[in-house]
Design an enzyme around this catalytic site. Structure first.
Site, PDB file in Angstrom:
ATOM      1  N   HIS A  88      -1.519  -0.477   3.177  1.00  0.00           N
ATOM      2  CA  HIS A  88      -0.074  -0.292   3.040  1.00  0.00           C
ATOM      3  C   HIS A  88       0.351  -0.292   1.574  1.00  0.00           C
ATOM      4  CE1 HIS A  88       1.426  -0.714   7.301  1.00  0.00           C
ATOM      5  NE2 HIS A  88       0.144  -0.974   7.418  1.00  0.00           N
ATOM      6  N   ASP A 148       8.665  -1.327   4.433  1.00  0.00           N
ATOM      7  CA  ASP A 148       7.557  -0.997   5.318  1.00  0.00           C
ATOM      8  C   ASP A 148       8.037  -1.018   6.770  1.00  0.00           C
ATOM      9  OD1 ASP A 148       4.291  -1.050   5.292  1.00  0.00           O
ATOM     10  OD2 ASP A 148       5.087  -2.015   7.092  1.00  0.00           O
TER      11      ASP A 148
END
Length: 479
Positions: free
Chosen positions: A17, A121
């Site tokens: 990520h 995110d």
């Protein structure tokens, strides 16, 4: 004089990520000289996954506009609980640290710079509350695909609008008709395991509910890969703007993420590949959390030996801790069938950690047995390497279904495999999948090569993702 804009990115911890976040930051900075970016870094309290090495390497990355990007390390939190619920709670526990960091940022920013919003995110929706407190718009960076995003919205609507208990799908033979998929989804086989848990499932579906409060969603995909899914999202009047901006990949600077020891391992692996014929090697690698028990390892070994196809196998041992990352074996003989390494010495190579991008880019690699994480999927497509699907957890079963049934870019080893199911995939199924993915003149290989070219064109000037990123930049200037 026009004010400069600053975006605050909040990724979850984990190398995959963080890399995706930095890569999209690079694209944005290259497109707008008047843009600044701050990335807030959370860290797991257990085994390091390479994030620190990667972030330090960015100081010498020539592709990064270092004067316009900064990283802020947040204080470390304890990981309490287990499973999906423990993970989601861990992310939310950082809210006070994020608030403090943004407060300091707002106090020190110059009068010529305005904060244009949060980019969070896909699992950081609790930070929307903070954006609202600061009077800032928020956007989601969705690091998986558009079809999966559509599924999340579908399941959330079933729960909230039709009062459906999604845990009932666990042992059912239901097939879900989801607008972002052409084919019905076999629910028990491919839905994310977390949906089958009452508490974890509610956490998970609340993410989609909160996405609807934001100003838009950046998705790591491209129009040519998922035209049906993207069109279904764009035509849904209840869903906010979706920006397909992928493939977001770290294809130019992977070497910066590794220690000197791993750099040596990488050289050894690539030298071995240099000695193999073109498209002759199948690469087996199952992501940062990918590992098997001894019985499954032996089935894979037998399949490779019986199949007689050249192989490069990333074999890692499970963490001895309840929560943690797999690690390299000190002795492969302890887990492999007796004599396997000697009998296959001219056929293949067993490794631990794998420099995945460099391997997929190598001309000797002709197939990829993959866990179907979305980053790995996009990397394989970028380099034109067909996939044999063997998902583990999260949305990987959904990705495998999409690759095999919807996009025809992969073959199946076991699309419905789940890491903690206790199921052992047979050597016969493994060998069959490997032989299928390694067929040299197959329609599959042709389709993957064509999609590889499209993935690159999407990012070029006037390409579909290039244009979509431009629309997002226009949006943040007017918000």
């Amino acid at each position: 004089m026009k004010k400069a804009s600053e975006l605050i990115f909040i990724p979850i911890p984990g190398i995959g990520h963080i890399v995706s976040t930095v890569e999209i930051a690079k694209l944005l900075l290259c497109r707008d000289d008047n843009l600044f970016i701050t990335i807030l870094i959370m860290k797991f309290p257990f085994t390091a996954d390479g994030s620190d090495v990667y972030i330090k390497s960015l100081a010498v990355d020539p592709s990064l506009k270092t004067q316009r990007i900064r990283f802020v390390n947040l204080p470390q939190e304890h990981f309490q609980g287990t499973g999906a619920t423990g993970f989601f709670t861990f992310i939310d526990s950082h809210k006070s640290h994020v608030k403090d960091a943004v407060t300091r940022l707002m106090e020190t920013k110059s009068e010529t710079t305005r904060i244009a919003g949060f980019v969070i995110d896909m699992f950081c929706t609790g930070m929307i509350d903070l954006a609202n407190e600061f009077g800032l718009p928020s956007y989601v960076f969705y690091t998986s695909g558009a079809a999966d995003l559509g599924l999340m919205f579908h399941l959330q609507a079933l729960r909230d609008e039709e009062n459906k208990d999604c845990t009932e799908f666990k042992d059912s033979d239901a097939e879900l008709v989801v607008s972002s998929f052409v084919n019905p989804l076999p629910a028990a086989r491919v839905l994310p395991s977390v949906v089958f848990e009452k508490e974890g499932g509610n956490f998970f579906l609340n993410f989609a509910k909160r996405y609807r409060e934001t100003k838009g969603i950046l998705v790591n995909t491209f129009l040519e890969l998922e035209p049906h899914a993207i069109q279904s999202l764009s035509s849904d009047g209840k869903i906010l703007p979706v920006y397909p901006v992928g493939p977001i990949l770290n294809v130019k600077s992977e070497g910066n993420q590794v220690s000197s020891e791993k750099s040596k391992q990488k050289s050894d692996i690539l030298e071995w590949l240099d000695d193999q014929p073109p498209s002759s090697v199948v690469f087996l690698c199952f992501g940062s959390m990918g590992c098997f028990g001894e019985d499954q390892v032996k089935e894979i070994a037998h399949a490779l030996e019986q199949g007689g196809i050249r192989f490069l196998w990333s074999l890692r041992q499970p963490s001895k801790e309840k929560i943690g990352f797999p690690s390299d074996y000190t002795d492969y003989k302890a887990v492999l069938p007796e004599g396997f390494l000697d009998r296959t010495t001219d056929l293949g190579k067993v490794i631990g950690w794998a420099p995945q991008l460099a391997i997929l880019a190598h001309p000797a690699v002709g197939g990829f047995v993959s866990h179907c994480g979305w980053n790995s999927t996009l990397e394989s497509i970028w380099y034109g390497v067909p996939i044999a699907t063997w998902p583990f957890y999260a949305e990987q079963q959904v990705n495998a279904f999409e690759l095999v049934k919807e996009l025809k870019l992969a073959v199946e080893i076991d699309m419905g495999y789940r890491k903690d199911s206790g199921v052992i995939v047979s050597r016969e199924n493994i060998e069959k999948g490997i032989k299928e993915v390694m067929e040299q003149e197959s329609e599959l290989r042709k389709r993957v090569k064509e999609m590889s070219q499209m993935s690159r064109k999407a990012l070029e000037e006037d390409g579909s993702s290039y244009s979509s990123l431009g629309r997002f930049l226009d949006q943040i200037q007017t918000s």
